[in-house]
Design an enzyme around this catalytic site. Structure first.
Site, PDB file in Angstrom:
ATOM      1  N   HIS A  53      48.130  27.276 -76.792  1.00 48.81           N
ATOM      2  CA  HIS A  53      47.045  26.812 -75.931  1.00 48.81           C
ATOM      3  C   HIS A  53      47.499  26.938 -74.472  1.00 48.81           C
ATOM      4  O   HIS A  53      48.699  26.968 -74.184  1.00 48.81           O
ATOM      5  CB  HIS A  53      46.706  25.361 -76.237  1.00 48.81           C
ATOM      6  CG  HIS A  53      46.022  25.153 -77.547  1.00 48.81           C
ATOM      7  ND1 HIS A  53      45.425  23.963 -77.886  1.00 48.81           N
ATOM      8  CD2 HIS A  53      45.836  25.975 -78.611  1.00 48.81           C
ATOM      9  CE1 HIS A  53      44.893  24.060 -79.089  1.00 48.81           C
ATOM     10  NE2 HIS A  53      45.147  25.271 -79.560  1.00 48.81           N
ATOM     11  N   GLU A  55      47.656  24.807 -72.108  1.00 50.28           N
ATOM     12  CA  GLU A  55      48.537  23.725 -71.671  1.00 50.28           C
ATOM     13  C   GLU A  55      49.963  23.911 -72.171  1.00 50.28           C
ATOM     14  O   GLU A  55      50.930  23.666 -71.435  1.00 50.28           O
ATOM     15  CB  GLU A  55      48.027  22.365 -72.165  1.00 50.28           C
ATOM     16  CG  GLU A  55      46.634  22.003 -71.680  1.00 50.28           C
ATOM     17  CD  GLU A  55      45.549  22.350 -72.699  1.00 50.28           C
ATOM     18  OE1 GLU A  55      45.497  23.499 -73.178  1.00 50.28           O
ATOM     19  OE2 GLU A  55      44.736  21.465 -73.011  1.00 50.28           O
ATOM     20  N   CYS A  83      43.439  18.760 -76.525  1.00 54.60           N
ATOM     21  CA  CYS A  83      43.490  18.354 -77.929  1.00 54.60           C
ATOM     22  C   CYS A  83      44.713  17.449 -78.107  1.00 54.60           C
ATOM     23  O   CYS A  83      45.503  17.248 -77.173  1.00 54.60           O
ATOM     24  CB  CYS A  83      43.602  19.586 -78.828  1.00 54.60           C
ATOM     25  SG  CYS A  83      45.193  20.444 -78.698  1.00 54.60           S
ATOM     26  N   CYS A  86      48.174  19.126 -77.318  1.00 53.96           N
ATOM     27  CA  CYS A  86      48.447  19.335 -75.899  1.00 53.96           C
ATOM     28  C   CYS A  86      48.704  18.028 -75.161  1.00 53.96           C
ATOM     29  O   CYS A  86      49.612  17.945 -74.339  1.00 53.96           O
ATOM     30  CB  CYS A  86      47.309  20.114 -75.265  1.00 53.96           C
ATOM     31  SG  CYS A  86      47.216  21.820 -75.882  1.00 53.96           S
TER      32      CYS A  86
END
Length: 149
Positions: A53, A55, A83, A86
């Site tokens: 992701h 992040e 999420c 993260c």
């Protein structure tokens, strides 16, 4: 335009890079002392890595740049509410502040679906703000998913 909006605009540019690669358009920027430390975008598809992701990519890069996995005194700007994975990584990295654009009612854990940031299982607290340049980020995401349906 506020400082938060200026940094978020750069995160949106990263989201556009992700979209150009066929990735879900999420981008992130990490700032310390009003200086950009790192920038990244979603790459799970291209890297064949569910954890890639924006992040996570950002935290990995920033750790190398700062020569420390503890990223104290930093602000993380991301175009979509994080999420659980993260947010957990941000907590462990000791990010001081999180600013996100679009709320995520399906998997957002900073107030939309649940608010994990207030759970006692973390021994760190992050100052969280949402909705900065929300319309721009939301449109990017909606257009991306419309084109795939």
């Amino acid at each position: 335009m506020t400082t938060d909006e200026q940094w978020m605009a750069l995160a949106i540019k990263q989201a556009e890079k992700a979209e150009a690669l066929g990735e879900v358009p999420v981008g992130a920027v990490l700032v310390k002392d009003d200086t950009m430390v790192a920038k990244a975008h979603n790459q799970p598809i291209s890297k064949h890595d569910a954890s890639a992701h924006a992040e996570i990519q950002l935290l990995r890069l920033a750790g190398r740049v700062m020569q420390n996995y503890r990223l104290t005194g930093t602000t993380l700007y991301v175009t979509l509410e994080p999420c659980a994975m993260c947010l957990g990584a941000m907590m462990h990295a000791r990010v001081s502040r999180l600013v996100f654009a679009a709320f995520d009612p399906k998997t957002g854990v900073c107030g939309s679906r649940v608010n994990l940031s207030k759970e006692e299982c973390f021994n760190h607290e992050i100052d969280i703000s949402g909705g900065i340049l929300e319309a721009e980020s939301k449109k990017l995401l909606q257009d991306f998913f419309k084109s795939r349906r």
